[in-house]
Design an enzyme around this catalytic site. Structure first.
Site, PDB file in Angstrom:
ATOM      1  N   ARG A  97       0.854  -1.344  -0.096  1.00  0.00           N
ATOM      2  CA  ARG A  97      -0.044  -0.033  -0.003  1.00  0.00           C
ATOM      3  C   ARG A  97       0.861   1.380  -0.064  1.00  0.00           C
ATOM      4  O   ARG A  97       0.645   2.396  -0.659  1.00  0.00           O
ATOM      5  CB  ARG A  97      -0.851   0.239   1.331  1.00  0.00           C
ATOM      6  CG  ARG A  97      -2.081  -0.845   1.138  1.00  0.00           C
ATOM      7  CD  ARG A  97      -2.877  -0.966   2.351  1.00  0.00           C
ATOM      8  NE  ARG A  97      -3.504   0.323   2.770  1.00  0.00           N
ATOM      9  CZ  ARG A  97      -4.124   0.729   3.714  1.00  0.00           C
ATOM     10  NH1 ARG A  97      -3.943  -0.096   5.007  1.00  0.00           N
ATOM     11  NH2 ARG A  97      -4.598   1.777   3.911  1.00  0.00           N
TER      12      ARG A  97
ATOM     13  N   PRO B  51       0.317   7.406  14.259  1.00  0.00           N
ATOM     14  CA  PRO B  51      -0.047   6.419  15.249  1.00  0.00           C
ATOM     15  C   PRO B  51       1.019   5.265  15.090  1.00  0.00           C
ATOM     16  O   PRO B  51       1.541   4.934  14.151  1.00  0.00           O
ATOM     17  CB  PRO B  51      -1.455   6.191  15.083  1.00  0.00           C
ATOM     18  CG  PRO B  51      -1.604   6.399  13.497  1.00  0.00           C
ATOM     19  CD  PRO B  51      -0.478   7.432  13.236  1.00  0.00           C
TER      20      PRO B  51
ATOM     21  N   ASN C 175      -0.377   2.015  14.572  1.00  0.00           N
ATOM     22  CA  ASN C 175      -1.031   0.802  13.927  1.00  0.00           C
ATOM     23  C   ASN C 175      -0.499   0.554  12.499  1.00  0.00           C
ATOM     24  O   ASN C 175      -0.855  -0.547  12.175  1.00  0.00           O
ATOM     25  CB  ASN C 175      -2.615   0.870  13.913  1.00  0.00           C
ATOM     26  CG  ASN C 175      -3.029   2.135  13.150  1.00  0.00           C
ATOM     27  OD1 ASN C 175      -2.454   3.215  13.050  1.00  0.00           O
ATOM     28  ND2 ASN C 175      -4.163   1.982  12.722  1.00  0.00           N
TER      29      ASN C 175
ATOM     30  N   GLU D 253       5.902   6.677  19.510  1.00  0.00           N
ATOM     31  CA  GLU D 253       7.085   6.183  20.279  1.00  0.00           C
ATOM     32  C   GLU D 253       7.016   4.359  20.389  1.00  0.00           C
ATOM     33  O   GLU D 253       7.951   3.862  20.781  1.00  0.00           O
ATOM     34  CB  GLU D 253       7.156   6.731  21.960  1.00  0.00           C
ATOM     35  CG  GLU D 253       6.018   6.285  22.670  1.00  0.00           C
ATOM     36  CD  GLU D 253       4.649   7.309  22.428  1.00  0.00           C
ATOM     37  OE1 GLU D 253       4.455   7.697  21.170  1.00  0.00           O
ATOM     38  OE2 GLU D 253       3.623   7.050  23.203  1.00  0.00           O
TER      39      GLU D 253
ATOM     40  N   GLU E 238      -6.930  13.263  11.550  1.00  0.00           N
ATOM     41  CA  GLU E 238      -7.501  12.027  11.169  1.00  0.00           C
ATOM     42  C   GLU E 238      -7.442  10.901  12.766  1.00  0.00           C
ATOM     43  O   GLU E 238      -6.451  10.709  13.084  1.00  0.00           O
ATOM     44  CB  GLU E 238      -6.573  11.053  10.215  1.00  0.00           C
ATOM     45  CG  GLU E 238      -6.501  11.836   8.986  1.00  0.00           C
ATOM     46  CD  GLU E 238      -7.771  11.872   8.270  1.00  0.00           C
ATOM     47  OE1 GLU E 238      -8.895  11.089   8.674  1.00  0.00           O
ATOM     48  OE2 GLU E 238      -7.793  12.431   7.081  1.00  0.00           O
TER      49      GLU E 238
ATOM     50  N   CYS F 225      -8.299   2.270  12.212  1.00  0.00           N
ATOM     51  CA  CYS F 225      -9.220   3.137  12.547  1.00  0.00           C
ATOM     52  C   CYS F 225     -10.760   3.138  11.881  1.00  0.00           C
ATOM     53  O   CYS F 225     -11.699   3.571  12.247  1.00  0.00           O
ATOM     54  CB  CYS F 225      -8.997   4.647  12.408  1.00  0.00           C
ATOM     55  SG  CYS F 225      -8.172   4.814  10.655  1.00  0.00           S
TER      56      CYS F 225
ATOM     57  N   GLU G  71     -14.210   3.529  20.831  1.00  0.00           N
ATOM     58  CA  GLU G  71     -13.415   2.896  19.960  1.00  0.00           C
ATOM     59  C   GLU G  71     -12.632   1.803  20.554  1.00  0.00           C
ATOM     60  O   GLU G  71     -11.798   2.041  21.469  1.00  0.00           O
ATOM     61  CB  GLU G  71     -12.383   3.779  19.283  1.00  0.00           C
ATOM     62  CG  GLU G  71     -11.584   3.255  18.251  1.00  0.00           C
ATOM     63  CD  GLU G  71     -10.528   4.095  17.700  1.00  0.00           C
ATOM     64  OE1 GLU G  71      -9.763   4.817  18.516  1.00  0.00           O
ATOM     65  OE2 GLU G  71     -10.194   4.014  16.421  1.00  0.00           O
TER      66      GLU G  71
HETATM   67  P1  NAD Z   1      -2.266   8.181  20.140  1.00  0.00           P
HETATM   68  O1  NAD Z   1      -3.251   9.167  19.967  1.00  0.00           O
HETATM   69  O2  NAD Z   1      -1.952   7.624  21.564  1.00  0.00           O
HETATM   70  O3  NAD Z   1      -0.770   8.570  19.674  1.00  0.00           O
HETATM   71  C1  NAD Z   1      -0.964   9.075  18.203  1.00  0.00           C
HETATM   72  C2  NAD Z   1       0.560  10.077  17.984  1.00  0.00           C
HETATM   73  O4  NAD Z   1       0.425  11.111  18.866  1.00  0.00           O
HETATM   74  C3  NAD Z   1       1.715   9.162  18.575  1.00  0.00           C
HETATM   75  O5  NAD Z   1       2.721   9.568  17.672  1.00  0.00           O
HETATM   76  C4  NAD Z   1       1.953   9.775  20.099  1.00  0.00           C
HETATM   77  O6  NAD Z   1       3.404   9.616  20.457  1.00  0.00           O
HETATM   78  C5  NAD Z   1       1.622  11.347  19.583  1.00  0.00           C
HETATM   79  N1  NAD Z   1       1.125  12.107  20.892  1.00  0.00           N
HETATM   80  C6  NAD Z   1       0.764  11.356  22.270  1.00  0.00           C
HETATM   81  N2  NAD Z   1       0.592  12.574  23.083  1.00  0.00           N
HETATM   82  C7  NAD Z   1       1.281  13.602  22.398  1.00  0.00           C
HETATM   83  C8  NAD Z   1       1.317  14.922  22.779  1.00  0.00           C
HETATM   84  N3  NAD Z   1       0.991  15.242  24.302  1.00  0.00           N
HETATM   85  N4  NAD Z   1       1.851  16.068  21.905  1.00  0.00           N
HETATM   86  C9  NAD Z   1       1.943  15.612  20.659  1.00  0.00           C
HETATM   87  N5  NAD Z   1       1.982  14.156  20.139  1.00  0.00           N
HETATM   88  C10 NAD Z   1       1.391  13.292  20.989  1.00  0.00           C
HETATM   89  O7  NAD Z   1      -2.835   7.246  19.071  1.00  0.00           O
HETATM   90  P2  NAD Z   1      -2.200   5.588  18.844  1.00  0.00           P
HETATM   91  O8  NAD Z   1      -2.596   4.908  20.059  1.00  0.00           O
HETATM   92  O9  NAD Z   1      -0.901   5.769  18.446  1.00  0.00           O
HETATM   93  O10 NAD Z   1      -3.122   5.182  17.672  1.00  0.00           O
HETATM   94  C11 NAD Z   1      -4.519   4.552  17.632  1.00  0.00           C
HETATM   95  C12 NAD Z   1      -5.459   5.691  17.308  1.00  0.00           C
HETATM   96  O11 NAD Z   1      -5.209   6.411  16.003  1.00  0.00           O
HETATM   97  C13 NAD Z   1      -6.864   5.035  17.185  1.00  0.00           C
HETATM   98  O12 NAD Z   1      -7.753   6.106  17.660  1.00  0.00           O
HETATM   99  C14 NAD Z   1      -6.956   5.058  15.781  1.00  0.00           C
HETATM  100  O13 NAD Z   1      -8.439   5.250  15.419  1.00  0.00           O
HETATM  101  C15 NAD Z   1      -6.250   6.364  15.319  1.00  0.00           C
HETATM  102  N6  NAD Z   1      -6.161   6.342  13.825  1.00  0.00           N
HETATM  103  C16 NAD Z   1      -6.780   6.902  12.961  1.00  0.00           C
HETATM  104  C17 NAD Z   1      -6.635   7.090  11.643  1.00  0.00           C
HETATM  105  C18 NAD Z   1      -7.317   7.554  10.595  1.00  0.00           C
HETATM  106  O14 NAD Z   1      -6.968   8.069   9.472  1.00  0.00           O
HETATM  107  N7  NAD Z   1      -8.395   8.411  11.038  1.00  0.00           N
HETATM  108  C19 NAD Z   1      -5.921   6.128  11.112  1.00  0.00           C
HETATM  109  C20 NAD Z   1      -5.142   5.139  12.106  1.00  0.00           C
HETATM  110  C21 NAD Z   1      -5.098   5.224  13.577  1.00  0.00           C
END
Ligand code: NAD
Length: 463
Positions: free
Chosen positions: A94, A140, A142, A168, A238, A272, A366
């Site tokens: 992809r 993120p 995933n 991270e 997103e 997501c 979710e």
């Molecule tokens: P998360 O929100 O925990 O982390 C996402 C990113 O944000 C990571 O890089 C993390 O290090 C960073 N982050 C965390 N705290 C921060 C802060 N204070 N300041 C700046 N950055 C910070 O999400 P996750 O657990 O990594 O991913 C899963 C989530 O992502 C799910 O909710 C999923 O639905 C969503 N997601 C959405 C899409 C979409 O396109 N809509 C696609 C994939 C995943």
């Protein structure tokens, strides 16, 4: 961090472990505030010197380079995320396709000409799409590669420079990809990657006056923090989803069951746009449920490095425990467990539940795991009410033979996209992708992401 085309390592490390074996698979620099500021300054220096044709060629070369190293990247993804090799190989494919489409779209960035009648004379306005400048991408865990590619590729196509802060939990593949880009000629002042504790470095990126746009993919909670901290910057968010698949009374149930299982279980349910709720018309639910269970039971879950496996682990044991607990709570709230419902370490077994109350946490929030929860609904109207009854609005899938019913759903569902005879996860780099409500702001999909990463300048002249 990776900046100016080279790795700059701090002695303090982020230690990465494979969630299946617990084995240490690598480490990344625990960057500090100064490193982030340096990384931003390094890409701020990019002078937009590449032409569209050059950017297109670089993206195409990177696509070819990535395809040639498919197995290495797939292994990197599996190592740090626990996703099974099948998923990781798909993800590399992809990413290659996204780079190819970005290479094409880089040549098609254009505004429009508007003839205007003003006072006694006529004037012509032309809109020009200029790069926004410095883009900060926060991604993120995933999809450790593709989530980076869907942000970096449109930024390069739009002639922006970019600082990436990968999760991270999965920084290694992002670093490998940045190196691949510079190896294929992307200027070293066009891309940087910073790694470390988001609580320490996140706000430095978000609040920096040297950053012009933030593109963020992640949870709603972090997205809200991003929006508050970034202030008056262009934002693309997103966020999460709890997408429904709606199965109406006239549906081909065998097809519906297959789509439902795939949508709920692919990438171990950590998508997501995965199916998080299966809304089934009451009249066919008794016939549908055994077909769903048969499909869910086919998914093999185990060692993510075994190429026969369909599912690996979740990102951590803690994540698996949270999904297990939500399933148990749903059962306490009245759901019937059909299969799975348990975890082994960080692996959650493929799970199906019936009679899930629409108000239980498993389906209101979710749930990022391999769970197929059936919610029975009376009719199409109730399906719309239940589907719209949560804070999210990413995508939806509809299984029906009735065009009329599909149109009513397409109009009534408050989501970013509605797919007929497909799950909500249907994906193509050519179409817009993004949500409404708490699922986000703005659109990805290569052409749309490029638009988001440009700004309109209007020039007006006598005509
Ligand atoms: P998360 O929100 O925990 O982390 C996402 C990113 O944000 C990571 O890089 C993390 O290090 C960073 N982050 C965390 N705290 C921060 C802060 N204070 N300041 C700046 N950055 C910070 O999400 P996750 O657990 O990594 O991913 C899963 C989530 O992502 C799910 O909710 C999923 O639905 C969503 N997601 C959405 C899409 C979409 O396109 N809509 C696609 C994939 C995943």
């Amino acid at each position: 961090m990776f900046a100016c085309g080279a790795m700059r390592e701090r002695a303090e490390r982020l230690i990465l472990r494979n969630p299946y074996s617990g084995e240490v698979v690598g480490s990344a620099s625990m960057d500090r505030r100064d490193d982030v500021e340096e990384a931003i300054a390094s890409v701020r220096a990019y002078d937009r010197r590449l032409s569209a044709a050059q950017r297109s060629r670089l993206l195409a070369a990177a696509a070819g380079g990535l395809l040639g190293r498919k197995e290495e990247f797939a292994l990197s993804i599996t190592r740090e995320s626990g996703l099974c090799l099948k998923d990781s190989r798909n993800e590399v494919e992809r990413a290659v396709e996204n780079l190819r489409v970005a290479a094409e779209e880089a040549k098609r960035i254009h505004g429009e000409a508007l003839q205007i009648s003003a006072g006694d004379g006529n004037r012509m306005a032309a809109t020009i799409l200029e790069p926004v400048g410095v883009v900060c991408a926060i991604t993120p865990f995933n999809r450790p590669l593709n989530q980076v590619v869907v942000k970096v590729a449109p930024a390069i196509a739009a002639n922006d420079s970019i600082v990436v802060k990968p999760s991270e939990k999965t920084p290694l593949t992002a670093l490998l990809f940045a190196q691949l880009l510079t190896d294929h000629g992307v200027p070293s002042d066009m891309i940087a990657v910073v790694t470390g504790d988001p609580r320490e470095i996140g706000d430095v990126l978000l609040a920096s006056p040297q950053v012009d746009m933030v593109t963020f993919t992640g949870s709603v909670e972090t997205g809200e923090h991003v929006a508050r901290t970034a202030g008056l910057k262009k934002l693309l968010l997103e966020l999460g989803g709890n997408d429904p698949l709606i199965v109406l009374g006239d549906a081909d149930l065998a097809v519906a069951a297959q789509i439902a299982a795939r949508g709920a279980l692919a990438t171990t349910g950590q998508s997501c746009r995965g199916i998080k709720r299966i809304l089934v018309a009451e009249e066919v639910a008794d016939a549908f449920v055994p077909l769903l269970v048969e499909q869910v039971r086919r998914w093999r879950c185990g060692d993510p490095f075994d190429p026969e496996m369909d599912m690996g682990t979740l990102a951590s044991e803690e994540a698996a425990r949270a999904v297990e607990e939500r399933c148990a709570q749903a059962v306490r709230d009245g759901a019937v467990l059909l299969c799975g419902g348990e975890r082994k370490g960080a692996a959650m077994l493929p799970t199906a539940l019936d009679h899930v109350p629409a108000g239980t946490e498993l389906v209101v929030r979710e749930t990022f795991g391999p769970v197929a929860p059936v919610i029975r609904v009376r009719d199409l109207e109730e399906a719309i009410t239940v589907a719209n009854g949560t804070a999210y609005g990413l995508q939806a899938g509809v299984i029906t033979r009735s065009f009329d019913a599909f149109v009513r759903l397409a109009r009534g569902l408050r989501v970013g996209a509605v797919n007929l005879m497909e799950g909500p996860g249907f994906d193509s780099p050519h179409i817009p992708f993004g949500g409404v409500k708490k699922s986000g702001i703005g659109r990805e999909g290569m052409r749309y992401a490029i638009r988001e990463m440009t700004t309109i300048k209007t020039v007006v002249m006598p005509w």
